[in-house]
Design a protein around this motif. Structure first.
Motif, PDB file in Angstrom:
ATOM      1  N   GLY A  94      99.740 -36.698 -49.778  1.00  0.00           N
ATOM      2  CA  GLY A  94     100.506 -35.896 -48.842  1.00  0.00           C
ATOM      3  C   GLY A  94      99.766 -34.669 -48.351  1.00  0.00           C
ATOM      4  O   GLY A  94     100.119 -34.110 -47.305  1.00  0.00           O
ATOM      5  N   THR A  95      98.761 -34.229 -49.080  1.00  0.00           N
ATOM      6  CA  THR A  95      97.988 -33.070 -48.629  1.00  0.00           C
ATOM      7  C   THR A  95      97.009 -33.426 -47.531  1.00  0.00           C
ATOM      8  O   THR A  95      96.419 -32.536 -46.912  1.00  0.00           O
ATOM      9  CB  THR A  95      97.214 -32.457 -49.805  1.00  0.00           C
ATOM     10  OG1 THR A  95      96.354 -33.462 -50.376  1.00  0.00           O
ATOM     11  CG2 THR A  95      98.158 -31.948 -50.878  1.00  0.00           C
ATOM     12  N   GLY A  96      96.832 -34.716 -47.262  1.00  0.00           N
ATOM     13  CA  GLY A  96      95.939 -35.141 -46.193  1.00  0.00           C
ATOM     14  C   GLY A  96      94.488 -35.204 -46.634  1.00  0.00           C
ATOM     15  O   GLY A  96      94.174 -35.192 -47.823  1.00  0.00           O
ATOM     16  N   LEU A 129     106.879 -34.587 -41.909  1.00  0.00           N
ATOM     17  CA  LEU A 129     106.273 -33.463 -42.612  1.00  0.00           C
ATOM     18  C   LEU A 129     107.347 -32.672 -43.345  1.00  0.00           C
ATOM     19  O   LEU A 129     108.506 -32.647 -42.944  1.00  0.00           O
ATOM     20  CB  LEU A 129     105.530 -32.552 -41.633  1.00  0.00           C
ATOM     21  CG  LEU A 129     104.384 -33.170 -40.850  1.00  0.00           C
ATOM     22  CD1 LEU A 129     103.784 -32.127 -39.906  1.00  0.00           C
ATOM     23  CD2 LEU A 129     103.322 -33.740 -41.749  1.00  0.00           C
ATOM     24  N   ASP A 130     106.933 -32.023 -44.425  1.00  0.00           N
ATOM     25  CA  ASP A 130     107.847 -31.184 -45.186  1.00  0.00           C
ATOM     26  C   ASP A 130     107.113 -29.939 -45.630  1.00  0.00           C
ATOM     27  O   ASP A 130     105.985 -30.015 -46.140  1.00  0.00           O
ATOM     28  CB  ASP A 130     108.374 -31.952 -46.396  1.00  0.00           C
ATOM     29  CG  ASP A 130     109.500 -31.200 -47.101  1.00  0.00           C
ATOM     30  OD1 ASP A 130     110.071 -30.284 -46.478  1.00  0.00           O
ATOM     31  OD2 ASP A 130     109.800 -31.523 -48.262  1.00  0.00           O
ATOM     32  N   TYR A 131     107.762 -28.812 -45.467  1.00  0.00           N
ATOM     33  CA  TYR A 131     107.183 -27.539 -45.861  1.00  0.00           C
ATOM     34  C   TYR A 131     107.418 -27.343 -47.356  1.00  0.00           C
ATOM     35  O   TYR A 131     108.551 -27.316 -47.817  1.00  0.00           O
ATOM     36  CB  TYR A 131     107.814 -26.400 -45.070  1.00  0.00           C
ATOM     37  CG  TYR A 131     107.255 -25.034 -45.396  1.00  0.00           C
ATOM     38  CD1 TYR A 131     106.041 -24.619 -44.858  1.00  0.00           C
ATOM     39  CD2 TYR A 131     107.942 -24.166 -46.223  1.00  0.00           C
ATOM     40  CE1 TYR A 131     105.526 -23.372 -45.136  1.00  0.00           C
ATOM     41  CE2 TYR A 131     107.440 -22.914 -46.518  1.00  0.00           C
ATOM     42  CZ  TYR A 131     106.236 -22.518 -45.976  1.00  0.00           C
ATOM     43  OH  TYR A 131     105.728 -21.284 -46.258  1.00  0.00           O
ATOM     44  N   GLY A 132     106.345 -27.226 -48.119  1.00  0.00           N
ATOM     45  CA  GLY A 132     106.472 -27.036 -49.558  1.00  0.00           C
ATOM     46  C   GLY A 132     106.800 -28.312 -50.295  1.00  0.00           C
ATOM     47  O   GLY A 132     106.813 -29.404 -49.734  1.00  0.00           O
ATOM     48  N   ASP A 133     107.100 -28.185 -51.571  1.00  0.00           N
ATOM     49  CA  ASP A 133     107.381 -29.344 -52.424  1.00  0.00           C
ATOM     50  C   ASP A 133     108.593 -29.033 -53.300  1.00  0.00           C
ATOM     51  O   ASP A 133     108.551 -29.140 -54.514  1.00  0.00           O
ATOM     52  CB  ASP A 133     106.154 -29.674 -53.277  1.00  0.00           C
ATOM     53  CG  ASP A 133     106.317 -30.978 -54.038  1.00  0.00           C
ATOM     54  OD1 ASP A 133     107.208 -31.756 -53.679  1.00  0.00           O
ATOM     55  OD2 ASP A 133     105.564 -31.195 -54.997  1.00  0.00           O
ATOM     56  N   ILE A 136     113.447 -30.287 -50.721  1.00  0.00           N
ATOM     57  CA  ILE A 136     114.335 -30.030 -49.594  1.00  0.00           C
ATOM     58  C   ILE A 136     113.518 -30.040 -48.305  1.00  0.00           C
ATOM     59  O   ILE A 136     112.466 -29.407 -48.235  1.00  0.00           O
ATOM     60  CB  ILE A 136     115.052 -28.672 -49.737  1.00  0.00           C
ATOM     61  CG1 ILE A 136     115.888 -28.645 -51.025  1.00  0.00           C
ATOM     62  CG2 ILE A 136     115.942 -28.402 -48.537  1.00  0.00           C
ATOM     63  CD1 ILE A 136     116.504 -27.296 -51.303  1.00  0.00           C
ATOM     64  N   ASN A 137     114.013 -30.745 -47.305  1.00  0.00           N
ATOM     65  CA  ASN A 137     113.335 -30.739 -46.022  1.00  0.00           C
ATOM     66  C   ASN A 137     113.648 -29.430 -45.310  1.00  0.00           C
ATOM     67  O   ASN A 137     114.779 -29.197 -44.874  1.00  0.00           O
ATOM     68  CB  ASN A 137     113.778 -31.937 -45.181  1.00  0.00           C
ATOM     69  CG  ASN A 137     113.034 -31.998 -43.858  1.00  0.00           C
ATOM     70  OD1 ASN A 137     112.066 -31.270 -43.645  1.00  0.00           O
ATOM     71  ND2 ASN A 137     113.478 -32.867 -42.983  1.00  0.00           N
ATOM     72  N   ASP A 138     112.668 -28.581 -45.203  1.00  0.00           N
ATOM     73  CA  ASP A 138     112.873 -27.256 -44.622  1.00  0.00           C
ATOM     74  C   ASP A 138     112.764 -27.244 -43.107  1.00  0.00           C
ATOM     75  O   ASP A 138     112.890 -26.177 -42.486  1.00  0.00           O
ATOM     76  CB  ASP A 138     111.839 -26.266 -45.197  1.00  0.00           C
ATOM     77  CG  ASP A 138     111.908 -26.209 -46.712  1.00  0.00           C
ATOM     78  OD1 ASP A 138     111.000 -26.757 -47.356  1.00  0.00           O
ATOM     79  OD2 ASP A 138     112.875 -25.629 -47.232  1.00  0.00           O
ATOM     80  N   ASN A 139     112.501 -28.417 -42.525  1.00  0.00           N
ATOM     81  CA  ASN A 139     112.383 -28.530 -41.070  1.00  0.00           C
ATOM     82  C   ASN A 139     111.312 -27.594 -40.504  1.00  0.00           C
ATOM     83  O   ASN A 139     111.465 -27.042 -39.421  1.00  0.00           O
ATOM     84  CB  ASN A 139     113.731 -28.257 -40.389  1.00  0.00           C
ATOM     85  CG  ASN A 139     114.753 -29.317 -40.720  1.00  0.00           C
ATOM     86  OD1 ASN A 139     114.433 -30.495 -40.760  1.00  0.00           O
ATOM     87  ND2 ASN A 139     115.978 -28.889 -40.985  1.00  0.00           N
ATOM     88  N   LYS A 140     110.267 -27.389 -41.268  1.00  0.00           N
ATOM     89  CA  LYS A 140     109.155 -26.576 -40.792  1.00  0.00           C
ATOM     90  C   LYS A 140     107.931 -27.471 -40.651  1.00  0.00           C
ATOM     91  O   LYS A 140     107.470 -28.055 -41.620  1.00  0.00           O
ATOM     92  CB  LYS A 140     108.849 -25.430 -41.770  1.00  0.00           C
ATOM     93  CG  LYS A 140     109.966 -24.406 -41.873  1.00  0.00           C
ATOM     94  CD  LYS A 140     109.584 -23.289 -42.830  1.00  0.00           C
ATOM     95  CE  LYS A 140     110.688 -22.244 -42.927  1.00  0.00           C
ATOM     96  NZ  LYS A 140     110.314 -21.159 -43.871  1.00  0.00           N
ATOM     97  N   GLN A 141     107.458 -27.587 -39.445  1.00  0.00           N
ATOM     98  CA  GLN A 141     106.324 -28.471 -39.179  1.00  0.00           C
ATOM     99  C   GLN A 141     105.047 -27.661 -39.095  1.00  0.00           C
ATOM    100  O   GLN A 141     104.947 -26.712 -38.315  1.00  0.00           O
ATOM    101  CB  GLN A 141     106.540 -29.239 -37.879  1.00  0.00           C
ATOM    102  CG  GLN A 141     105.367 -30.155 -37.522  1.00  0.00           C
ATOM    103  CD  GLN A 141     105.688 -31.049 -36.344  1.00  0.00           C
ATOM    104  OE1 GLN A 141     106.786 -31.568 -36.239  1.00  0.00           O
ATOM    105  NE2 GLN A 141     104.727 -31.216 -35.457  1.00  0.00           N
ATOM    106  N   ARG A 176     110.383 -39.376 -50.229  1.00  0.00           N
ATOM    107  CA  ARG A 176     109.447 -38.307 -50.551  1.00  0.00           C
ATOM    108  C   ARG A 176     108.209 -38.836 -51.283  1.00  0.00           C
ATOM    109  O   ARG A 176     107.773 -38.287 -52.285  1.00  0.00           O
ATOM    110  CB  ARG A 176     110.115 -37.216 -51.382  1.00  0.00           C
ATOM    111  CG  ARG A 176     111.296 -36.574 -50.683  1.00  0.00           C
ATOM    112  CD  ARG A 176     111.800 -35.360 -51.414  1.00  0.00           C
ATOM    113  NE  ARG A 176     110.812 -34.305 -51.455  1.00  0.00           N
ATOM    114  CZ  ARG A 176     110.557 -33.470 -50.451  1.00  0.00           C
ATOM    115  NH1 ARG A 176     111.236 -33.589 -49.325  1.00  0.00           N
ATOM    116  NH2 ARG A 176     109.641 -32.542 -50.552  1.00  0.00           N
ATOM    117  N   THR A 177     107.638 -39.935 -50.765  1.00  0.00           N
ATOM    118  CA  THR A 177     106.380 -40.446 -51.295  1.00  0.00           C
ATOM    119  C   THR A 177     105.237 -39.583 -50.777  1.00  0.00           C
ATOM    120  O   THR A 177     105.153 -39.298 -49.585  1.00  0.00           O
ATOM    121  CB  THR A 177     106.165 -41.903 -50.865  1.00  0.00           C
ATOM    122  OG1 THR A 177     107.249 -42.689 -51.356  1.00  0.00           O
ATOM    123  CG2 THR A 177     104.857 -42.442 -51.420  1.00  0.00           C
TER     124      THR A 177
END
Length: 222
Positions: A94-96, A129-133, A136-141, A176-177
């Motif tokens: 997930g970190t790319g 995308l998800d902000y943080g881990d 919770i989906n923070d809706n921050k791209q 959340r894989t």
């Protein structure tokens, strides 16, 4: 026989007269340059006295640093002049991708990353995308950071998002894989066969302005 000899003498005399004016023509009786060939030429090598210098007639020629244009043979070269490459990396977390070495020689090739895609390893596109881990989906791209860069003489690739992680999800419950992604990278590798020089990188400080009043020096080579 006499007629053939006469024609040969006339042709030779025409070449001689043109040579006297500093211009020689082949298949033309009105050469416009020192050597004017009206047809195809074949040579193993062509040496230039002043490579890269434009002529007075407006022409401009680029040569190698060896003062010669080397004959390009696709059967002998490792790659063509324009090379299309699709690079597929699987099992991406997930970190790319932070730093992937393509092993492509940076001295002989210019690599451009012109497109990319992120998907799951099974080929589906339920990716977001998800902000943080924090679960919770923070809706921050985050901003995409996908580019090719030079390092230690070869071209490297990075493909990630700043301040965000790639996650596998669907329309109902996010799974959340974080470690099962495929990244497709579409590259163009241009062979540095005929160049005048490598243009140096340009750095300009706008001093906090919008740049409209700044005077930037012209890049070298242009």
């Amino acid at each position: 026989m006499i007629r053939k000899i006469y024609i040969t003498i006339i042709m030779g005399l025409g070449i001689f007269l043109n040579a006297q004016t500093g211009k020689v023509g082949i298949k033309t009786d009105k050469p416009t340059e020192t050597l004017d060939v009206n047809g195809k030429t074949y040579t193993n090598s062509l040496y230039l006295r002043n490579p890269g210098e434009p002529t007075m007639t407006g022409g401009s020629f680029l040569a190698t640093s060896e003062n010669a244009l080397q004959l390009y043979d696709p059967n002998l070269e490792s790659s063509g002049l324009f090379n299309y490459l699709k690079l597929t990396l699987t099992g991406v977390s997930g970190t790319g991708i932070a730093d992937y070495d393509t092993k492509i020689d940076a001295n002989n090739f210019l690599v451009i990353l012109h497109n990319y895609s992120f998907k799951l390893n099974d080929g589906t596109t339920n990716v977001m995308l998800d902000y943080g881990d924090n679960g919770i989906n923070d809706n921050k791209q985050g901003s995409p950071d996908v580019t090719a860069f030079k390092s230690n003489g070869t071209w490297h690739i990075k493909a990630k998002f700043s301040d965000s992680r790639i996650i596998a999800t669907n329309t109902s419950t996010p799974s959340r894989t974080y470690n099962n992604f495929t990244v497709d990278l579409y590259l163009m590798a241009y062979r540095r066969l005929i160049t005048k020089q490598n243009i140096t990188d340009v750095n300009a400080n706008l001093g906090g302005t919008d740049g409209s009043t700044q005077t930037i020096s012209k890049p070298s080579g242009f």
